[in-house]
Design an enzyme around this catalytic site. Sequence first.
Site, PDB file in Angstrom:
ATOM      1  N   GLU A   8       0.816  -1.222   0.000  1.00  0.00           N
ATOM      2  CA  GLU A   8       0.000   0.000   0.000  1.00  0.00           C
ATOM      3  C   GLU A   8       0.845   1.265   0.000  1.00  0.00           C
ATOM      4  OE1 GLU A   8      -3.583   1.850   2.731  1.00  0.00           O
ATOM      5  OE2 GLU A   8      -3.570  -0.282   2.245  1.00  0.00           O
ATOM      6  N   ASP A 108      -3.132  -3.003   3.200  1.00  0.00           N
ATOM      7  CA  ASP A 108      -3.779  -3.162   4.499  1.00  0.00           C
ATOM      8  C   ASP A 108      -5.039  -4.014   4.346  1.00  0.00           C
ATOM      9  OD1 ASP A 108      -1.844  -1.557   5.589  1.00  0.00           O
ATOM     10  OD2 ASP A 108      -3.073   0.248   5.624  1.00  0.00           O
ATOM     11  N   TYR A 318      -2.121  -3.398  13.444  1.00  0.00           N
ATOM     12  CA  TYR A 318      -2.938  -2.541  12.593  1.00  0.00           C
ATOM     13  C   TYR A 318      -3.993  -1.806  13.426  1.00  0.00           C
ATOM     14  CZ  TYR A 318      -5.468  -1.053   8.438  1.00  0.00           C
ATOM     15  OH  TYR A 318      -6.061  -0.300   7.450  1.00  0.00           O
TER      16      TYR A 318
END
Length: 713
Positions: A8, A108, A318
């Site tokens: 990403e 992600d 995350y």
Amino acid sequence: MVTLIIAEKPNVARKIAYALAEGKPVRKTLNGVSYYEFNRDGKRVIVAPAVGHLFTLAPKTRVYGYPIFEVEWVPVYVAEKGKSYARDYVKTLRELAKRADEFIVACDYDTEGEVIGYTALKYACGVDPSKAKRMKFSALTRKDLLRAWYNLEPTINFGMADAGIARHVLDWYWGVNLSRALTQSIKRASGKWMVLSTGRVQGPTLRFLVEREREIANFKPTPYWVIKMLLEKNGEQYTAVYEKERILDENEAKRIVEEARRGPAFVERIDVKQQRRNPPYPFDLGTLQREAYSAFGYSPKKTLEIAQKLYERALLSYPRTSSQKLPKNLNFKTIIQNLAKLPEYKPFAHELLGKGYLKPVEGSKDDPAHPAIYPTGEIPKSGDLTKDERNIYDLVVRRFLAAFADPALREIMKIIINSGGHHFILSGARTLKEGWLKVYGKYVKFDEVILPKFREGEPVNVIQIKREKKKTKPPARYSPAAVIKKMEDLGIGTKATRAQILETLYARGYIEGKRKIKVTPLGMNVVEALEKNVPDIVSVQLTKGFEEKMEEIMKRKLSRDKVIDESKEQLMKILKEFRAREEEIGRELVKRLIEDRNGDKNTKKKKAVKELSEEEEREIKREADRKVIVVGKCPKCGGDLVVRYNRRTGKRFVGCSNWPKCNVTYPLLQRGQIIPTNRTCCDGAPVVKIREKGREYEICLDMNCKEWKKRKR
């Protein structure tokens, strides 16, 4: 076999490369973009980054007005100013894709990450997204990334991708059309172009803030009285309060005071209880944002940005999660052992390791994509973190350690004093066993009120009994953290988007105040005009309904096209209703805006409403006059060749309607009317007629055409 992994962001690509490489990866550069090559399990692997969203939605044709529903995915550098840097990333992925036999998405693992991967595959790489595999991880440690590599998902998560795409389409439909409708209403009412905006989540969020402003404005304080007893024990003074917290009648308050003063005063009863206070749950994003606001005054957006940086450096897991549960397969012992290397956590970590059995407390909230936020066990280097990053890291680490600690034990004492037949309560509290408070106590404050020893029946030395007049207070304004919690409770927005919605309301000039949010007159006016005329635009229930449908898309219980079509149908009804009241809405807004502007003449605040210049008005009118001109069929794919306009320069050209999948374009003269001829020339290039200043001539759009026929008439 060459495998292309799409990350990403650039720093995530680097983390993946160094985690997976057998040896050291080779850093290379293409179009100024760094990517990495290495070997793994007999494969040649390339890791290349996106830079967030490389593609976004834009109208297929430049049309001013509403409704508009014909949208397409285009590179962000085409649709948005200031995104020219994305061009090189798109170009690099396109070129690297030609070398690859296998594709893996490593963005992600959430709806936005899936959309980034999906669009990068489809529009940059020219690859069917169903052919790509998926790396799924919640932390960027070498161990987590290797586990993801050896446990590849066979495809991307199309439930997430479809839900993310549906959200983008819905947000575009509602945001662009409703904002254009508001702007057009002011134009009709005043003849002036003034840009206003609203959106699918923005409107309902602003509405509940407006409702709080109304509660405050309409609040009428009610007087009440409290009665207190000041007493002395062992040379110290203490305050006991009357058993009824509020007395609404002044005469009753007077009577109670008079009777209590007569006495005698003595200890009637002593109540002592022990309370077990369990550790707090591990952080989900919303709770982290609220705790960071309470501890450091950070806005929800700032907290998320910091947590994201710590995630990208492999220090935290995350952050965009709604879970309060830690992974069952996480090696808690190893993480705590690593945290023990940091002096500030060493005593707490050693105490936990001495327990032998590590089991965290957990909350009820879960998230199928990611666990609760936790420290990975990677240790930051000395001086490597900024002050803000240290604060968030410390908050998460202490919360994680607290989840394994023993409960705290508190003693709550109440001394019930009888004076003249009336009861007063003297309260005390103390911590008997710290438990988890040892590690997390710096962020949680419990009152420690130590009372002297009393015995039942003993007389009390009363110094004074008095009544105090007070008034009820209006409800408090929302803090930024409270807005996020309210949105969560109402079921509008997502864990990843709520902070940005709040920032948008600030940017639009609809709200102000960083700690206590106040709706500006402009924000009040917009909501009032919409509530009166088209209330569905600010309906919480309508927005919540679509949020629930997108959850169903994610679970593969609804198709994204069905939800998009349903949203489009609902919005068309709303826009039809809006257009019928357009001028009336505009008059209400203009009237209020003029009143507010006159009232703010002496302030130096920047106006939130943008009044367009004459040149900007002329450009909008020119856009409105531009019609879609089809000059022929694309010789490459058979699509329509249409006249387009460069979003940055405004210059016109001919391009294929299937762009960016088909990249056929032709240059155009910038002057004169363009008339299709339905004829072709060089390799299928269209021939068009140009009408300019009373003369006409035909040209082939292929710049290399040897003829370049010109026929004056």
